[in-house]
Scaffold this motif. Structure first.
Motif, mmCIF file in Angstrom:
data_model
loop_
_atom_site.group_PDB
_atom_site.id
_atom_site.type_symbol
_atom_site.label_atom_id
_atom_site.label_comp_id
_atom_site.label_asym_id
_atom_site.label_seq_id
_atom_site.Cartn_x
_atom_site.Cartn_y
_atom_site.Cartn_z
ATOM 1 N N GLY A 139 -0.898 -0.605 -1.036
ATOM 2 C CA GLY A 139 -0.231 -1.825 -1.470
ATOM 3 C C GLY A 139 1.271 -1.650 -1.438
ATOM 4 N N SER A 140 1.988 -2.458 -2.207
ATOM 5 C CA SER A 140 3.440 -2.396 -2.252
ATOM 6 C C SER A 140 3.912 -2.920 -3.599
ATOM 7 C CB SER A 140 4.057 -3.219 -1.122
ATOM 8 O OG SER A 140 3.732 -4.593 -1.272
ATOM 9 N N ILE A 141 5.191 -2.667 -3.884
ATOM 10 C CA ILE A 141 5.811 -3.147 -5.118
ATOM 11 C C ILE A 141 7.175 -3.709 -4.765
ATOM 12 C CG2 ILE A 141 6.702 -0.830 -5.631
ATOM 13 C CD1 ILE A 141 6.519 -1.551 -8.616
ATOM 14 N N ARG A 142 7.538 -4.821 -5.365
ATOM 15 C CA ARG A 142 8.850 -5.424 -5.154
ATOM 16 C C ARG A 142 9.339 -6.011 -6.470
ATOM 17 N NH1 ARG A 142 5.055 -8.673 -2.493
ATOM 18 N NH2 ARG A 142 4.868 -10.821 -3.266
ATOM 19 N N VAL A 143 10.641 -6.280 -6.529
ATOM 20 C CA VAL A 143 11.243 -6.775 -7.764
ATOM 21 C C VAL A 143 12.185 -7.921 -7.423
ATOM 22 C CG1 VAL A 143 13.146 -5.120 -7.643
ATOM 23 C CG2 VAL A 143 12.537 -6.128 -9.833
ATOM 24 N N ALA A 144 12.269 -8.869 -8.332
ATOM 25 C CA ALA A 144 13.196 -9.990 -8.186
ATOM 26 C C ALA A 144 13.612 -10.435 -9.579
ATOM 27 C CB ALA A 144 12.552 -11.144 -7.420
ATOM 28 N N ASN A 145 14.809 -10.972 -9.680
ATOM 29 C CA ASN A 145 15.278 -11.545 -10.940
ATOM 30 C C ASN A 145 14.771 -12.973 -11.068
ATOM 31 O OD1 ASN A 145 16.736 -9.364 -12.020
ATOM 32 N ND2 ASN A 145 18.497 -9.812 -10.718
ATOM 33 N N VAL A 146 14.188 -13.263 -12.222
ATOM 34 C CA VAL A 146 13.716 -14.609 -12.518
ATOM 35 C C VAL A 146 14.453 -15.092 -13.762
ATOM 36 C CG1 VAL A 146 11.471 -14.258 -11.442
ATOM 37 C CG2 VAL A 146 11.776 -13.670 -13.837
ATOM 38 N N GLU A 147 14.146 -16.274 -14.193
ATOM 39 C CA GLU A 147 14.847 -16.841 -15.336
ATOM 40 C C GLU A 147 14.647 -15.983 -16.585
ATOM 41 O OE1 GLU A 147 15.103 -21.049 -17.872
ATOM 42 O OE2 GLU A 147 13.693 -20.810 -16.213
ATOM 43 N N GLY A 148 15.728 -15.411 -17.074
ATOM 44 C CA GLY A 148 15.695 -14.658 -18.317
ATOM 45 C C GLY A 148 15.385 -13.184 -18.170
ATOM 46 N N GLY A 149 14.976 -12.714 -17.002
ATOM 47 C CA GLY A 149 14.630 -11.303 -16.882
ATOM 48 C C GLY A 149 14.261 -10.911 -15.468
ATOM 49 N N ALA A 150 13.491 -9.817 -15.362
ATOM 50 C CA ALA A 150 13.067 -9.286 -14.073
ATOM 51 C C ALA A 150 11.557 -9.425 -13.931
ATOM 52 C CB ALA A 150 13.474 -7.822 -13.929
ATOM 53 N N GLU A 151 11.099 -9.544 -12.696
ATOM 54 C CA GLU A 151 9.668 -9.654 -12.424
ATOM 55 C C GLU A 151 9.304 -8.663 -11.324
ATOM 56 O OE1 GLU A 151 6.879 -13.396 -12.162
ATOM 57 O OE2 GLU A 151 7.812 -13.078 -10.199
ATOM 58 N N PHE A 152 8.389 -7.735 -11.627
ATOM 59 C CA PHE A 152 7.857 -6.797 -10.658
ATOM 60 C C PHE A 152 6.518 -7.329 -10.163
ATOM 61 C CE2 PHE A 152 10.920 -4.244 -12.830
ATOM 62 C CZ PHE A 152 11.371 -3.328 -11.899
ATOM 63 N N VAL A 153 6.328 -7.294 -8.833
ATOM 64 C CA VAL A 153 5.101 -7.811 -8.215
ATOM 65 C C VAL A 153 4.385 -6.649 -7.535
ATOM 66 C CG1 VAL A 153 4.109 -9.435 -6.576
ATOM 67 C CG2 VAL A 153 6.169 -10.049 -7.852
ATOM 68 N N LEU A 154 3.145 -6.367 -7.983
ATOM 69 C CA LEU A 154 2.303 -5.353 -7.353
ATOM 70 C C LEU A 154 1.359 -6.064 -6.390
ATOM 71 C CD1 LEU A 154 1.388 -3.159 -10.467
ATOM 72 C CD2 LEU A 154 3.440 -3.118 -9.054
ATOM 73 N N ASP A 155 1.462 -5.718 -5.117
ATOM 74 C CA ASP A 155 0.651 -6.340 -4.060
ATOM 75 C C ASP A 155 -0.509 -5.400 -3.746
ATOM 76 O OD1 ASP A 155 -0.417 -7.196 -1.605
ATOM 77 O OD2 ASP A 155 1.467 -8.147 -1.042
ATOM 78 N N LEU A 156 -1.762 -5.840 -4.012
ATOM 79 C CA LEU A 156 -2.943 -4.992 -3.860
ATOM 80 C C LEU A 156 -3.942 -5.642 -2.910
ATOM 81 C CD1 LEU A 156 -3.267 -4.245 -7.648
ATOM 82 C CD2 LEU A 156 -2.735 -2.520 -5.936
ATOM 83 N N ALA A 157 -4.676 -4.805 -2.192
ATOM 84 C CA ALA A 157 -5.674 -5.305 -1.247
ATOM 85 C C ALA A 157 -7.010 -5.504 -1.957
ATOM 86 C CB ALA A 157 -5.845 -4.327 -0.086
ATOM 87 N N PRO A 158 -7.679 -6.640 -1.736
ATOM 88 C CA PRO A 158 -9.002 -6.837 -2.339
ATOM 89 C C PRO A 158 -10.060 -6.038 -1.589
ATOM 90 C CG PRO A 158 -8.460 -8.696 -0.949
ATOM 91 C CD PRO A 158 -7.257 -7.797 -0.933
ATOM 92 N N VAL A 159 -11.193 -5.789 -2.248
ATOM 93 C CA VAL A 159 -12.318 -5.120 -1.601
ATOM 94 C C VAL A 159 -13.403 -6.160 -1.350
ATOM 95 C CG1 VAL A 159 -11.825 -2.920 -2.686
ATOM 96 C CG2 VAL A 159 -13.341 -4.514 -3.828
ATOM 97 N N PRO A 160 -14.339 -5.878 -0.440
ATOM 98 C CA PRO A 160 -15.426 -6.837 -0.214
ATOM 99 C C PRO A 160 -16.187 -7.129 -1.500
ATOM 100 C CG PRO A 160 -15.386 -5.194 1.515
ATOM 101 C CD PRO A 160 -14.392 -4.746 0.481
ATOM 102 N N ALA A 161 -16.655 -8.346 -1.615
ATOM 103 C CA ALA A 161 -17.316 -8.772 -2.853
ATOM 104 C C ALA A 161 -18.557 -7.955 -3.162
ATOM 105 C CB ALA A 161 -17.681 -10.253 -2.763
ATOM 106 N N ALA A 162 -19.171 -7.333 -2.137
ATOM 107 C CA ALA A 162 -20.411 -6.586 -2.348
ATOM 108 C C ALA A 162 -20.169 -5.243 -3.009
ATOM 109 C CB ALA A 162 -21.125 -6.363 -1.023
ATOM 110 N N SER A 163 -18.881 -4.755 -3.039
ATOM 111 C CA SER A 163 -18.599 -3.437 -3.603
ATOM 112 C C SER A 163 -18.420 -3.546 -5.102
ATOM 113 C CB SER A 163 -17.329 -2.860 -2.967
ATOM 114 O OG SER A 163 -17.497 -2.742 -1.588
ATOM 115 N N PRO A 164 -19.256 -2.867 -5.935
ATOM 116 C CA PRO A 164 -19.100 -2.926 -7.391
ATOM 117 C C PRO A 164 -17.928 -2.075 -7.837
ATOM 118 C CG PRO A 164 -20.853 -1.426 -6.810
ATOM 119 C CD PRO A 164 -20.390 -2.032 -5.527
ATOM 120 N N PRO A 165 -17.248 -2.422 -8.927
ATOM 121 C CA PRO A 165 -16.111 -1.617 -9.397
ATOM 122 C C PRO A 165 -16.577 -0.253 -9.876
ATOM 123 C CG PRO A 165 -16.662 -3.337 -10.993
ATOM 124 C CD PRO A 165 -17.501 -3.589 -9.788
#
Length: 696
Positions: free
Chosen positions: A662-688
């Motif tokens: 995945g990846s991580i990015r940061v941006a300033n939003v109203e009043g503070g900072a926001e970190f976004v973690l971008d993650l890949a989904p797995v097929p629905a058939a795979s149990p956690p």
């Protein structure tokens, strides 16, 4: 009597030598004069051709400037209409639209369409009307995605319109509201084929060439073979710009990379635009008057050659022998020098900590190494592992590529290699590249150790809070046990029910303490295990278990907005929790500086249109300074005071997210900072894989 013939022979020989010498000087003088005349005529014709090319380039520059002025006028009216419409002044906006309709002459300069495009690429208003609501190939999104060669004005590359099949050239500027926010794009569409036809009419001669291109070498219009040229790549244009740079000016003579003809070129940059105009005068046509002078050259060459042959007969054998010996000696010296240079280069490459190679890359055979330094023999064979990455695909597309990959070694732990390559030549069946290969196994181990040290440091920092978290259930268990004992002692058999209920609460508190301890044990594992399905909500809860006391002590209100139907992601829960814990603690450090009652930490998640899962961590801590926001993921860079940060936390988060795919990015939003973690989904058939863990 015998001396006389000898003297005569000697005299004849002297006269013959003198005659040959005088003839040689005479012919040399004739040759020199002929060459000077040819050079003078050639120079004069060349100067005239260059002047003609410069005049044509200036005329073309003025033509393009008038075209750009018309385009800029339309763009300004479009922007005014949009801003008036946005401000609610519909009447003024309609007047501007009417003025734009009256001033627009379709077909002039190849004008095909003008449009006001929304940020999502849909047409808001256009001339001719009828395209409202239809998506466009440009717009604010592509305007920002494709860097403009010039300030403000964006000139796209010629493309075929999917609907009509016609070639189009889009020129646009962003529309900004008074606050500086981009609310759309003002766009003018020109027919590059019609524009090229105008250039053909302006061309000085039938074999001459005029064209307009961007500063990156992309052709926009060309006087010859217009429609074919629009589909070409911009390599030829770049070669022409490089030739102009080598010549040190805007006028030069070179073989045209467009059609291979010898031409005199004049290039001019159009002021205030990302455009370059050029005119090329055909050298054969320009130098045609010199051909009459060149007719004498073969005759002069023949006479000179005959003279040289006559004069060289006396010493030819000796000269040839000496010349051959000199050539052999020169060849030996050159071979020795080349061998020494090769040995020096090999010694230099052998001392490098990486292996350097040259290779061919083809679709059929993949990577074929044609040369490799000695260090390549010390590295494990990795062609099969490279083929499983996108490394070769990037090279075949003409782009530089770098990749890190794992290679299995029989009987030994697997190795990690880093490979990088650059395309140096293009072949019909592929490309030729130069590259390097380096063993980064130790580097990976150090990175893993750094991540482990960071995790242990985080646990050490959280030790007091975790002790408090454990003390609460332990205290509750002690009090419950005392209460149960008191009930049994005081009431006897009638107090059993109360004692049982109290002991059940004690058991619940014991389960809570056991869950915290189990979570600490799993979080502290050195080997996080392989990637697998992970529930984002459980990872968030697990990180909050470790950070709860720190956040609560700082007076921070935590808000969680995790959808119940959020897809399971491909990750490793320990690494994901470590990333979240770092973000939570960084947020705490920023929020403690804010007034009480304003300290909030918001954790949310959603699925983006591409199906990726986005986990967002937002605070109200004032944000990251704009001048350093691009450096927050650099190792050892921190905005905290000296002694309060190592600068490794976010760098390790960046590396761990990359390890999770995945990846991580940061941006300033109203009043503070926001970190976004971008993650890949797995097929629905795979149990956690972490379903069995129970986090408090």
């Amino acid at each position: 009597m015998t001396a006389t013939p000898a003297r005569l022979a000697a005299g004849h020989a002297r006269r013959a030598v003198l005659t040959a010498t005088l003839m040689g000087f005479s012919l040399i003088a004739i040759w020199t004069v002929a060459v000077l005349l040819v050079n003078q005529a050639t120079r004069s014709a060349s100067e005239k051709a260059i002047a003609q090319a410069e005049v044509a380039a200036r005329v073309l520059e003025q033509f393009v400037l008038r075209t750009v002025e018309g385009v800029e006028s339309s763009l300004a009216l479009l922007r005014a209409r949009r801003l008036l419409e946005a401000s609610g002044d519909a009447g003024a906006a309609e007047q501007v639209a009417q003025r734009l309709t009256e001033a627009t002459v379709f077909g002039r300069f190849g004008l095909r369409r003008i449009s006001d495009v929304t940020p999502d690429g849909a047409t808001r208003w256009s001339l001719p009307p009828g395209r409202e609501g239809t998506p466009q190939a440009s717009g604010v999104v592509s305007y920002l995605a494709e860097p403009a060669p010039g300030p403000g004005l964006f000139v796209g590359a010629p493309r075929r319109d999917p609907a009509s099949g016609h070639w189009t050239l889009q020129i646009s500027r962003p529309i900004e509201d008074p606050g500086g926010n981009i609310v759309g794009t003002a766009e003018v569409v020109i027919d590059p084929v019609s524009f090229s036809a105008d250039l053909a009419q302006m061309s000085p001669g039938p074999l001459d060439l005029m064209f307009v291109m961007r500063r990156d070498g992309t052709y926009l219009a060309r006087s010859d073979a217009a429609e074919r040229a629009l589909g070409e790549e911009m390599g030829a244009g770049r070669l022409l710009l490089l030739a102009a740079e080598r010549a040190g000016g805007g006028a030069f003579r070179d073989v045209s990379p467009i059609d291979g003809r010898d031409r005199f070129f004049a290039l001019r940059q159009v002021p205030g635009t990302p455009l370059v105009v050029a005119a090329g005068v055909d050298a054969n046509s320009a130098l045609a008057p010199v051909r009459d002078v060149l007719v004498l050259s073969p005759i002069t060459a023949l006479l000179t050659s005959a003279l040289v042959v006559l004069m060289a007969l006396f010493g030819r054998r000796r000269h040839e022998r000496l010349h051959t010996l000199a050539q052999l000696q020169q060849a030996r010296l050159a071979e020795a020098a080349a061998g020494a240079a090769r040995a020096e280069i090999e010694a230099l490459l052998a001392g490098l900590p990486i292996a350097v190679y040259r290779a061919r890359v083809t679709h059929a055979r993949g990577l074929e190494v044609t040369y490799a330094s000695a260090a390549m023999g010390d590295l494990v064979e990795a062609n099969a592992a490279i083929a499983a990455t996108g490394f070769l695909t990037s090279l075949l597309e003409g782009r530089d590529a770098t990749v890190e990959y794992e290679v299995a070694r029989p009987g030994r732990p697997s190795a990690w290699l880093r490979e990088g390559a650059r395309v140096v030549a293009t072949r019909p069946d592929g490309v030729e590249v130069v590259g390097y290969r380096a063993d980064i196994t130790t580097e990976r181990q150090f990175a893993s150790q750094a991540a482990e040290a960071s995790k242990l440091a985080t646990l050490g920092e959280m030790a007091t809070g975790l002790a408090h978290e454990l003390n609460q259930p332990v205290t509750a268990m002690a009090l419950g046990a005392d209460n149960a004992a008191d009930a049994l002692e005081a009431d006897g058999a009638s107090g059993i029910a109360e004692a049982v209920e109290t002991l059940r609460r004690v058991a619940g508190q014991a389960s809570r303490a056991q869950a915290i301890i189990d979570h600490l044990r799993v979080f502290g594992r050195r080997d996080p295990g392989p990637l697998g399905p992970v529930e984002v909500g459980r990872a968030v809860e697990g990180a909050l278990v470790l950070a709860a006391n720190a956040l609560r002590s700082a007076g921070i209100v935590v808000e969680r907005h995790i959808p119940q139907d959020l897809p399971v992601v491909q990750a490793q829960i320990v690494l994901l929790e470590q990333v979240l814990l770092n973000l939570f603690l960084n947020a705490r450090d920023a929020l403690v500086l804010r007034p009480e009652g304003t300290r909030r930490l918001i954790i949310s998640a959603r699925v983006d249109p591409s199906g990726r899962v986005l986990l967002l961590v937002r605070d109200t801590g004032g944000g990251v300074p704009a001048e350093v926001i691009d450096r927050v993921f650099e190792p050892f860079y921190t905005t905290k005071p000296v002694g309060q940060g190592t600068g490794l936390g976010l760098a390790l988060c960046h590396g761990m997210m990359a390890a999770l795919g995945g990846s991580i990015r940061v941006a300033n939003v109203e009043g503070g900072a926001e970190f976004v973690l971008d993650l890949a989904p797995v097929p629905a058939a795979s149990p956690p894989t972490e379903k069995a863990r129970d986090f408090v």
